[in-house]
Design an enzyme around this catalytic site. Structure first.
Site, PDB file in Angstrom:
ATOM      1  N   ARG A 188       0.810  -1.228   0.000  1.00  0.00           N
ATOM      2  CA  ARG A 188       0.000   0.000   0.000  1.00  0.00           C
ATOM      3  C   ARG A 188       0.841   1.276   0.000  1.00  0.00           C
ATOM      4  O   ARG A 188       0.318   2.364  -0.244  1.00  0.00           O
ATOM      5  CB  ARG A 188      -0.956  -0.013   1.192  1.00  0.00           C
ATOM      6  N   SER A 247      34.551  45.217  -6.935  1.00  0.00           N
ATOM      7  CA  SER A 247      33.320  44.611  -7.450  1.00  0.00           C
ATOM      8  C   SER A 247      33.495  44.117  -8.878  1.00  0.00           C
ATOM      9  O   SER A 247      34.276  44.659  -9.661  1.00  0.00           O
ATOM     10  CB  SER A 247      32.183  45.635  -7.409  1.00  0.00           C
ATOM     11  N   TYR A 283      30.583  34.316  -6.024  1.00  0.00           N
ATOM     12  CA  TYR A 283      30.791  32.877  -5.979  1.00  0.00           C
ATOM     13  C   TYR A 283      32.262  32.584  -5.757  1.00  0.00           C
ATOM     14  O   TYR A 283      33.128  33.053  -6.511  1.00  0.00           O
ATOM     15  CB  TYR A 283      30.340  32.213  -7.288  1.00  0.00           C
TER      16      TYR A 283
END
Length: 451
Positions: free
Chosen positions: A15, A403, A364
């Site tokens: 089941r 950056s 990252y």
């Protein structure tokens, strides 16, 4: 007095509609049979014996050294399953506890109390029952006019009157060991050609022997898993137990109904868990942390005084006073040292980030080692994969990366260096150098780490 335990786990669990053995479906991060083994440890020093059948090797591999195993090649009923353990256990114990492998909510203290009952029982068997108006397919307990147990009547065999009985069989038994082994062969074969352990109760009562049946105090412990619906029900109950345990231990859980904590997780005092947080596997969280909301932490170690918001951490290590997120992602092998700040939408994989380093958003770092007090500007990416190999990036102390910088590994950035914004760095940068451009070129060297 030596106690042995037999866990019946040979069935397929039709089941469940699954290709996996029923007893391996997880509850709070561990297979349901694992939870039963933990309960057994509370009353017996002996490893339980698990009777396996359907996909036996998968069950053995999953439960490993936590149990002994015997094989039931043909599924010919529960009594036949118990017989498979006879050669291993006969003569080696005084009491045998038998229960099903799909009862993850049964508590060790309940089983221990049953063994104590049997020690004082003049008859050969004591068993658990449950009083419930929801029969869930359980057999009914038939008693005589004196209130003594006569037999267990399977639901399919009950008359209309017997179906009204609200004392149900839990399928947890405690036997006098020698009597069990001597009488299994006296169980009659059913119309289906199987041998049911429930029929051993009538074997005892027909001989005038006492069968002690004791109603379980918490009916939830009696829940067996036969379908995905039952699995969800048991998961909800287990989650409530786990959350309550941690709140009683000094952890604040803002909304227990939306907090999911696996059974092996550890949490320090005065930590606060916010809604929709998932703590999984062998995660360890220290004291005075704030975790969540909307955070998933899997097999990760976190120190004290950390703040992690709306982030995903998996197989990582975080030291003290670290803040992450929102929307940070630590992948396998990420290690953040004391005082690291990781802004929103940052991702780290297989990297050590030194103390006091700040990682701007949308960055990252993969296969990277940084020193202390490094600034990683927003949009910085390490290009660590060349199509064949994963290459390393090494960033020394006090580096300030502008950056939108791309670091093409393998590459080393010397102490105090300053790759300028938008640089593509594909060659080593010396100590104190300022580099700019694509590819980056040195334009000057900083003196004493100051311009």
């Amino acid at each position: 007095m030596k106690i042995s335990t037999i866990i019946l786990a040979a069935g397929k669990g039709t089941r469940m509609r699954s290709k996996y053995p029923k007893v391996l479906h997880p509850i709070a991060g561990e297979p349901m049979a694992w939870h039963i083994i933990q309960a057994v440890k509370e009353f017996s020093d002996e490893l339980p014996t698990v009777v396996v059948g359907y996909k036996a090797e998968e069950v053995k591999d999953s439960l490993g050294d936590n149990a002994h195993f015997v094989l039931q090649n043909e599924q010919k009923g529960t009594a036949h399953a118990v017989q498979q353990a006879e050669d291993l256990l006969k003569g080696n114990s005084d009491i045998v506890v038998v229960l099903l492998g799909d009862m993850p909510l049964i508590k060790g203290q309940t089983l221990k109390a049953l063994t104590e009952t049997q020690k004082n029982n003049t008859g050969p068997v004591s068993m658990l029952t449950v009083l419930s108006e929801n029969p869930r397919g359980f057999g009914r307990i038939s008693r005589n006019k004196k209130g003594q147990v006569e037999a267990i009547i399977e639901e399919a065999d009950c008359t209309s009157e017997q179906l009204k009985i609200n004392e149900l069989n839990v399928s947890v038994y405690c036997f006098q060991a020698d009597w069990l082994w001597d009488n299994l062969e006296n169980i009659p074969v059913s119309s289906k050609g199987e041998f049911y352990l429930t029929d051993i109760i009538k074997v005892a009562t027909d001989k005038g022997l006492n069968v002690h049946a004791e109603a379980i105090s918490d009916p939830q412990e009696a829940i067996g898993i036969n379908s995905r619906v039952h699995l969800s029900e048991a998961e909800r109950i287990m989650r409530r137990r786990i959350n309550q345990t941690w709140m009683e231990a000094g952890v604040s859980i803002i909304d227990p109904q939306t907090t999911y904590i696996h059974t092996n997780v550890k949490i320090g005092q005065d930590t606060t868990i916010y809604p929709n947080t998932h703590l999984q596997g062998n995660t360890i969280i220290g004291e005075d942390c704030e975790i969540g909301p909307n955070t998933t932490i899997n097999n990760t170690c976190i120190g004290n005084n950390c703040k992690i918001i709306s982030s995903v951490l998996e197989y990582a290590k975080v030291e003290n006073h670290v803040d992450i997120g929102p929307f940070g992602h630590l992948r396998k092998g990420a290690h953040l040292a004391d005082g690291v700040h990781m802004g929103n939408y940052g991702e780290i994989k297989n990297s050590y980030i030194g103390p006091g380093t700040k990682i701007g958003h949308f960055s990252y770092l993969g296969d990277t080692t940084t020193g202390k007090n490094v600034n990683i500007g927003a949009g910085t990416i390490t290009g660590n994969y060349d199509g064949v190999n994963k290459n390393k990036t090494e960033i020394a102390d006090d580096v300030f990366i502008g950056s939108d910088t791309m670091l093409i590994a393998p590459v080393k950035i010397g102490k105090g260096a300053r790759p300028g914004a938008g640089s593509v760095v594909n060659k080593d940068v010396g100590e104190g150098e300022v580099v700019v451009g694509m590819p980056a070129r040195a334009i000057r060297r900083r003196k004493d780490n100051s311009e």
